[in-house]
Design an enzyme around this catalytic site. Structure first.
Site, PDB file in Angstrom:
ATOM      1  CE1 TYR A  25      38.617  39.829  39.211  1.00 46.03           C
ATOM      2  CE2 TYR A  25      37.224  39.067  37.414  1.00 46.03           C
ATOM      3  CZ  TYR A  25      38.482  39.292  37.950  1.00 46.03           C
ATOM      4  OH  TYR A  25      39.600  39.001  37.203  1.00 46.03           O
ATOM      5  CD  GLU A  47      42.803  34.619  34.386  1.00 48.75           C
ATOM      6  OE1 GLU A  47      42.206  33.664  33.837  1.00 48.75           O
ATOM      7  OE2 GLU A  47      42.242  35.704  34.638  1.00 48.75           O
ATOM      8  CD1 TRP A  55      36.333  35.444  37.552  1.00 45.57           C
ATOM      9  CD2 TRP A  55      38.189  34.206  37.423  1.00 45.57           C
ATOM     10  NE1 TRP A  55      37.367  36.155  38.107  1.00 45.57           N
ATOM     11  CE2 TRP A  55      38.513  35.420  38.048  1.00 45.57           C
ATOM     12  CE3 TRP A  55      39.196  33.263  37.242  1.00 45.57           C
ATOM     13  CZ2 TRP A  55      39.804  35.726  38.498  1.00 45.57           C
ATOM     14  CZ3 TRP A  55      40.484  33.567  37.680  1.00 45.57           C
ATOM     15  CH2 TRP A  55      40.772  34.778  38.302  1.00 45.57           C
TER      16      TRP A  55
END
Length: 195
Positions: A25, A47, A55
């Site tokens: 990522y 988010e 995350w």
């Protein structure tokens, strides 16, 4: 914490240095410009779901989120009703948080409404600052800025929910509005937005 140099000789922040999913990522997506409505709606939604979680958790669930939210198509999600919200609350493959699910539906409706005044992409990118941070260590990276605070307030006025200034700062980093790659990272300046 400064950069961690991997076996490939590339420096990455510690959060992206070990887990292959986070490393990929970081190397291919994080900080690259996203300028389309669909892409920004997905990132805004993810988010918001990440708030209070790691995350990595959200990335692992991203395919399930895409399936559950019809690929984050704003028009489809804007049409969700109470039955859809109830369905999402029973879907163990995503984060089952009522406030975040309801915020995503409200945000889809607000995204559709923004089309009359230029659209979500122009709206969000209009908060790009004139300078970006130049962090040497992860501790040098701020968690919010005057621009993320202003974006948060403007989005709330436009009907968006779960868009606090810290979440909006993370969004701005993720979609290339800011470049908070550490100095010395192989990704610093690769977005084409900041040199």
């Amino acid at each position: 914490m400064s950069l961690v140099v991997g076996a490939d000789g590339l420096g990455r922040p510690s959060w992206a240095a070990h887990d292959p999913l986070l490393r990929d990522y970081y190397d291919t997506e994080w900080g690259m410009p996203v300028r389309d409505e669909h892409g920004l709606f997905e990132r805004l939604s993810l988010e918001a779901f990440q708030s209070g979680l790691s995350w990595a958790t959200i990335l692992r669930k991203r395919p399930a989120f895409r399936r559950a939210f019809d690929g984050f198509d704003p028009d489809r999600v804007a049409g969700y009703d109470k039955d859809d919200a109830a369905r999402l609350l029973t879907d163990a493959s995503i984060v089952r948080n009522r406030r975040k699910i309801e915020a995503t539906i409200a945000n889809a409706r607000a995204t559709v409404a923004l089309r009359e005044s230029g659209g979500l992409a122009d709206f969000i990118w209009s908060f790009q600052p004139t300078e970006t941070p130049r962090p040497l260590t992860q501790g040098d990276v701020p968690t919010q800025s005057p621009e993320s605070l202003a974006l948060s307030k403007a989005l709330k006025r436009a009907g968006f929910a779960h868009v606090g200034p810290t979440t909006m700062f993370a969004l701005m980093e993720a979609v290339g509005i800011l470049d908070t790659h550490l100095l010395g990272s192989h990704r610093r300046g690769t977005s084409g937005v900041w040199s």
